[in-house]
Design a protein around this motif. Structure first.
Motif, PDB file in Angstrom:
ATOM      1  N   LEU A  12      -2.684  11.739   7.351  1.00  0.00           N
ATOM      2  CA  LEU A  12      -2.558  10.298   7.516  1.00  0.00           C
ATOM      3  C   LEU A  12      -3.437   9.512   6.553  1.00  0.00           C
ATOM      4  O   LEU A  12      -3.087   8.385   6.169  1.00  0.00           O
ATOM      5  N   TYR A  13      -4.580  10.074   6.174  1.00  0.00           N
ATOM      6  CA  TYR A  13      -5.557   9.320   5.390  1.00  0.00           C
ATOM      7  C   TYR A  13      -5.737   9.813   3.958  1.00  0.00           C
ATOM      8  O   TYR A  13      -6.251   9.072   3.126  1.00  0.00           O
ATOM      9  N   LEU A  14      -5.340  11.048   3.669  1.00  0.00           N
ATOM     10  CA  LEU A  14      -5.529  11.599   2.323  1.00  0.00           C
ATOM     11  C   LEU A  14      -4.244  12.261   1.824  1.00  0.00           C
ATOM     12  O   LEU A  14      -4.223  13.453   1.482  1.00  0.00           O
ATOM     13  N   LEU A  80     -10.845   0.613   6.529  1.00  0.00           N
ATOM     14  CA  LEU A  80     -10.110  -0.622   6.759  1.00  0.00           C
ATOM     15  C   LEU A  80      -8.631  -0.401   6.470  1.00  0.00           C
ATOM     16  O   LEU A  80      -8.268   0.296   5.519  1.00  0.00           O
ATOM     17  N   GLU A  81      -7.774  -0.998   7.305  1.00  0.00           N
ATOM     18  CA  GLU A  81      -6.328  -0.925   7.109  1.00  0.00           C
ATOM     19  C   GLU A  81      -5.747  -2.331   7.151  1.00  0.00           C
ATOM     20  O   GLU A  81      -6.371  -3.268   7.673  1.00  0.00           O
ATOM     21  N   GLU A 185      -1.271  -0.648   4.366  1.00  0.00           N
ATOM     22  CA  GLU A 185      -2.203  -0.128   3.382  1.00  0.00           C
ATOM     23  C   GLU A 185      -3.483   0.335   4.069  1.00  0.00           C
ATOM     24  O   GLU A 185      -3.949  -0.298   5.011  1.00  0.00           O
ATOM     25  N   ILE A 186      -4.039   1.446   3.577  1.00  0.00           N
ATOM     26  CA  ILE A 186      -5.308   1.972   4.072  1.00  0.00           C
ATOM     27  C   ILE A 186      -6.248   2.052   2.871  1.00  0.00           C
ATOM     28  O   ILE A 186      -5.941   2.715   1.869  1.00  0.00           O
ATOM     29  N   TYR A 187      -7.397   1.392   2.966  1.00  0.00           N
ATOM     30  CA  TYR A 187      -8.290   1.224   1.821  1.00  0.00           C
ATOM     31  C   TYR A 187      -9.414   2.264   1.866  1.00  0.00           C
ATOM     32  O   TYR A 187     -10.312   2.179   2.700  1.00  0.00           O
ATOM     33  N   LEU A 188      -9.332   3.217   0.952  1.00  0.00           N
ATOM     34  CA  LEU A 188     -10.308   4.303   0.916  1.00  0.00           C
ATOM     35  C   LEU A 188     -11.456   4.022  -0.039  1.00  0.00           C
ATOM     36  O   LEU A 188     -12.418   4.790  -0.084  1.00  0.00           O
ATOM     37  N   LEU A 199      -9.570   2.818  -7.758  1.00  0.00           N
ATOM     38  CA  LEU A 199      -9.306   2.492  -6.347  1.00  0.00           C
ATOM     39  C   LEU A 199      -8.281   3.457  -5.751  1.00  0.00           C
ATOM     40  O   LEU A 199      -7.275   3.776  -6.379  1.00  0.00           O
ATOM     41  N   LYS A 200      -8.543   3.891  -4.525  1.00  0.00           N
ATOM     42  CA  LYS A 200      -7.614   4.756  -3.791  1.00  0.00           C
ATOM     43  C   LYS A 200      -7.114   4.011  -2.563  1.00  0.00           C
ATOM     44  O   LYS A 200      -7.916   3.567  -1.733  1.00  0.00           O
ATOM     45  N   THR A 201      -5.800   3.877  -2.460  1.00  0.00           N
ATOM     46  CA  THR A 201      -5.179   3.149  -1.353  1.00  0.00           C
ATOM     47  C   THR A 201      -3.982   3.934  -0.845  1.00  0.00           C
ATOM     48  O   THR A 201      -3.095   4.292  -1.632  1.00  0.00           O
ATOM     49  N   VAL A 202      -3.944   4.216   0.439  1.00  0.00           N
ATOM     50  CA  VAL A 202      -2.756   4.805   1.035  1.00  0.00           C
ATOM     51  C   VAL A 202      -1.722   3.709   1.225  1.00  0.00           C
ATOM     52  O   VAL A 202      -2.006   2.677   1.842  1.00  0.00           O
TER      53      VAL A 202
END
Length: 210
Positions: A12-14, A80-81, A185-188, A199-202
């Motif tokens: 879900l996150y990576l 943060l999402e 969006e999920i902000y990594l 920047l890495k964003t799901v």
């Protein structure tokens, strides 16, 4: 060692950079709803983030302030999402950010009941001498989605979103964006400490079987 949602739920996150289908279960969040350009200095979005993190970290430290909490465990505050939409627009138009409607949110651990959440909001307000009532307890069951990792600036996301749409069609699905199911969006990465190109964003979008 503290429980880390990113490591425990890598699917879900990576996710990889290549699009894939994923079934997203119901989760509970601390959430703030608003609208407007997220880049406006001191605007509604930035104000919302301050409130959101205030409650999220109060929950993390809740065992120290509320001995009655059951099932507490040490954990890393999840990333943060954001759920995003624009009225009258199919998808996301990055040239009209002033029309964004958003829900900013941070996942809550399972031990956080509505009662624990209400305590955290009240506790944050008492400590910060500020109104945290905009932060709500939010349960969201996303269901079937297509997602991948986006690397680079947020404004370059349209190419990634287009790739997700093509993948959905090729796999017998159609995008299912509506008032409840939104672009996600999920902000990594922290944009204050990370170069735009790193920047890495799901990126996640809801789909349905065609």
């Amino acid at each position: 060692m503290a429980f880390d949602y990113k490591k425990e739920y890598k699917g879900l996150y990576l996710p990889p950079k290549k699009p894939a289908l994923v079934e997203v279960p119901a989760m509970r969040f601390a959430a703030v709803q608003g609208k407007g350009d997220p880049n406006v200095e001191g605007g509604a979005y930035q104000e919302a983030l301050g409130l959101l993190y205030g409650v999220a970290f109060t929950v993390k430290m809740s065992k120290l302030g509320n001995r009655a909490i059951e099932g507490y465990f040490d954990y890393v505050v999840p990333p943060l999402e954001g759920l995003w939409r624009q009225p009258g627009v199919s998808g996301i138009d990055y040239t009209r950010k002033e029309n964004f409607e958003w829900v900013s949110m941070i996942r809550l651990p399972d031990f956080v009941t509505p009662e624990v959440f209400d305590w955290a909001v009240h506790e944050a307000a008492e400590k910060k001498k500020k109104d945290f009532s905009a932060v709500k307890y939010f349960t969201y069951e996303e269901g079937l989605c297509v997602q991948c990792m986006h690397l680079g600036p947020y404004d370059n996301e349209p190419a990634t979103i287009a790739a997700l749409g093509r993948f959905a069609v090729e796999n017998g699905c159609a995008l299912d964006l509506d008032g409840c199911r939104r672009h996600h969006e999920i902000y990594l990465s922290d944009p204050r400490r990370c170069a735009p190109e790193r920047l890495k964003t799901v990126i996640r979008q809801p789909v349905k079987r065609a």
